[in-house]
Write a protein that holds these residues in place. Structure first.
Motif, PDB file in Angstrom:
ATOM      1  N   SER B 214       0.836  -1.212   0.000  1.00 30.22           N
ATOM      2  CA  SER B 214       0.000   0.000   0.000  1.00 30.22           C
ATOM      3  C   SER B 214       0.870   1.261   0.000  1.00 30.22           C
ATOM      4  CB  SER B 214      -0.948  -0.001   1.198  1.00 30.22           C
ATOM      5  OG  SER B 214      -0.224  -0.117   2.416  1.00 30.22           O
ATOM      6  N   ALA B 217       1.987   1.683  -3.572  1.00 29.19           N
ATOM      7  CA  ALA B 217       0.862   2.154  -4.380  1.00 29.19           C
ATOM      8  C   ALA B 217       0.613   3.637  -4.116  1.00 29.19           C
ATOM      9  CB  ALA B 217      -0.392   1.338  -4.057  1.00 29.19           C
ATOM     10  N   GLU B 218       0.730   4.045  -2.853  1.00 29.64           N
ATOM     11  CA  GLU B 218       0.503   5.452  -2.506  1.00 29.64           C
ATOM     12  C   GLU B 218       1.494   6.352  -3.241  1.00 29.64           C
ATOM     13  OE1 GLU B 218       0.932   6.300   1.674  1.00 29.64           O
ATOM     14  OE2 GLU B 218       0.669   8.467   1.363  1.00 29.64           O
ATOM     15  N   GLU B 221       0.554   6.423  -6.914  1.00 28.86           N
ATOM     16  CA  GLU B 221      -0.684   7.204  -7.141  1.00 28.86           C
ATOM     17  C   GLU B 221      -0.388   8.704  -7.134  1.00 28.86           C
ATOM     18  OE1 GLU B 221      -3.262   5.968  -3.989  1.00 28.86           O
ATOM     19  OE2 GLU B 221      -3.596   3.991  -4.878  1.00 28.86           O
ATOM     20  N   ALA B 249       1.163  -3.759  -6.713  1.00 26.70           N
ATOM     21  CA  ALA B 249       0.798  -2.464  -6.125  1.00 26.70           C
ATOM     22  C   ALA B 249       1.415  -1.308  -6.919  1.00 26.70           C
ATOM     23  CB  ALA B 249       1.266  -2.406  -4.666  1.00 26.70           C
ATOM     24  N   GLY B 253      -0.844   1.455  -8.663  1.00 26.37           N
ATOM     25  CA  GLY B 253      -0.645   2.872  -8.356  1.00 26.37           C
ATOM     26  C   GLY B 253      -0.393   3.684  -9.612  1.00 26.37           C
ATOM     27  N   ARG B 254       0.396   3.133 -10.509  1.00 26.60           N
ATOM     28  CA  ARG B 254       0.694   3.838 -11.763  1.00 26.60           C
ATOM     29  C   ARG B 254      -0.567   4.001 -12.611  1.00 26.60           C
ATOM     30  NH1 ARG B 254       3.982   7.614 -13.786  1.00 26.60           N
ATOM     31  NH2 ARG B 254       3.990   7.531 -16.039  1.00 26.60           N
ATOM     32  N   TYR B 257      -2.747   6.628 -11.150  1.00 26.17           N
ATOM     33  CA  TYR B 257      -2.220   7.982 -11.416  1.00 26.17           C
ATOM     34  C   TYR B 257      -2.574   8.418 -12.832  1.00 26.17           C
ATOM     35  CZ  TYR B 257       1.129  11.586 -12.677  1.00 26.17           C
ATOM     36  OH  TYR B 257       1.696  12.729 -13.150  1.00 26.17           O
TER      37      TYR B 257
END
Lengths: 65, 279
Positions: B214, B217-218, B221, B249, B253-254, B257
């Motif tokens: 996570s 991913a953050e 993002e 992840a 995330g990418r 975004y």
């Protein structure tokens, strides 16, 4: 001949950098050698002679982040 | 480990398929394109097998290593280089252990003499408790290394001004930390990383402190171009399983975004019509 290898004083029969690596059981391809603070070209290990009192640093790759 | 888990059975194939989701969106560093935005560090794994499993499952194309004096008491058993595949991995040496710019340059030259690409993760962390990067020595070393023709990827505090100065010097990326190395604390520097991403013309790689998928991913993002993870993988019970979770992840995330996240609101914004149901 007495050399300082990785900070330790050692008595070795080696005459060249390649001899030294072989005596220590190190793979020349995986070892970088600094002699008296100058990097020795890998292709020149066989022809680089050692002299009494030389300071050698033998460095290899390890895990790291 | 975890052999009953279907997803883990061919992690390489799965991650390769997932990486194909973003083939139109490569990560470009110093003119070189990479499919994977997940960089992996190779430290602290309990065995070569554990590292091999993590690398295979990660899909990583950029893999960091360190340089150290050879231990003459037990030389080169189980060498890390036997696990790495120069055809698949760009082996990125770091300058960990250096306390000054001069020591970092010395390490980078040694790595190049080893026959590695002249790329270096510049890491100058003289203080042992938090291992925070020294900005003054990092800037000095970056200048020296760039003059010698190295592609420099500097590990830095999440300092937008320093990031800009390094970019202007010609570093190939900037690598701000999320939290101290090995702390698994996540993106604690979020506000400053946001500014670095906003202003940066070179790829921003969030490095250090990412302890869970996570967290990765953050960072992605938010628009980070890549992340680098080591400790979270080495610490896991199932190294391949965790590498796979991070790889997924990073891509999630990418994709988020690129898709565009919705705005954060103070109040509710109804997703169903607000009229009463029989009106």
């Amino acid at each position: 001949m007495r050399l300082t290898v990785n900070g330790e004083l050692r008595e070795v029969p080696a005459r060249t950098v390649l001899d030294l690596l072989q005596e220590l059981g190190l793979e020349p391809k995986r070892t970088v050698v600094e002699k008296n603070a100058v990097i020795v070209d890998r292709a020149a290990y066989r022809d680089t002679t050692l002299a009494e009192g030389d300071v050698l640093e033998l460095v290899g790759i390890v895990g790291g982040g | 480990m975890n052999q009953g888990n279907q997803v883990s059975e061919s992690p390489q194939k799965l991650i390769s398929q997932i990486n194909n989701l973003t083939t139109d969106d490569p990560l470009v560093i110093a003119g070189r394109a990479f499919r994977s935005r997940f960089m992996v560090g190779t430290g602290k794994f309990p065995s070569a097998e554990a590292l091999r499993a993590a690398l295979a499952a990660s899909g990583a194309e950029i893999v960091t290593v360190a340089l150290r004096r050879v231990d003459l008491a037990k030389p080169q058993t189980d060498s890390i280089m036997s696990v790495l595949d120069p055809g698949r991995h760009l082996i990125l040496p770091n300058t960990s252990g250096a306390r000054t710019a001069e020591e970092a340059v010395r390490l980078a030259r040694m790595a190049r003499a080893m026959g590695l690409m002249p790329w270096v993760k510049l890491e100058l962390t003289p203080e042992p408790k938090y291992l925070l990067p020294d900005p003054v020595e990092t800037l000095r070393a970056a200048e020296m290394l760039i003059k010698e023709g190295f592609v420099v990827l500097p590990y830095i505090q999440a300092d937008p001004v320093l990031a800009k100065r390094l970019e202007e010097l010609g570093t190939a990326t900037v690598m701000p930390l999320g939290a101290p190395i090995g702390s698994n604390r996540g993106v604690r520097t979020r506000d400053m990383i946001r500014i670095i991403i906003e202003q940066s013309k070179v790829p921003v790689v969030v490095d250090a402190g990412l302890g869970a998928p996570s967290h990765a991913a953050e960072a992605m993002e938010m628009g980070a171009d890549a992340v680098l993870v080591n400790t979270a993988l080495a610490d896991a019970a199932d190294h391949g399983g965790m590498a796979q979770a991070f790889a997924m992840a990073v891509i999630a995330g990418r994709l988020a975004y690129r898709a565009g996240l919705g705005p954060v609101r103070e109040e509710a914004a109804a997703s169903s019509p607000l009229t009463g149901f029989l009106e």
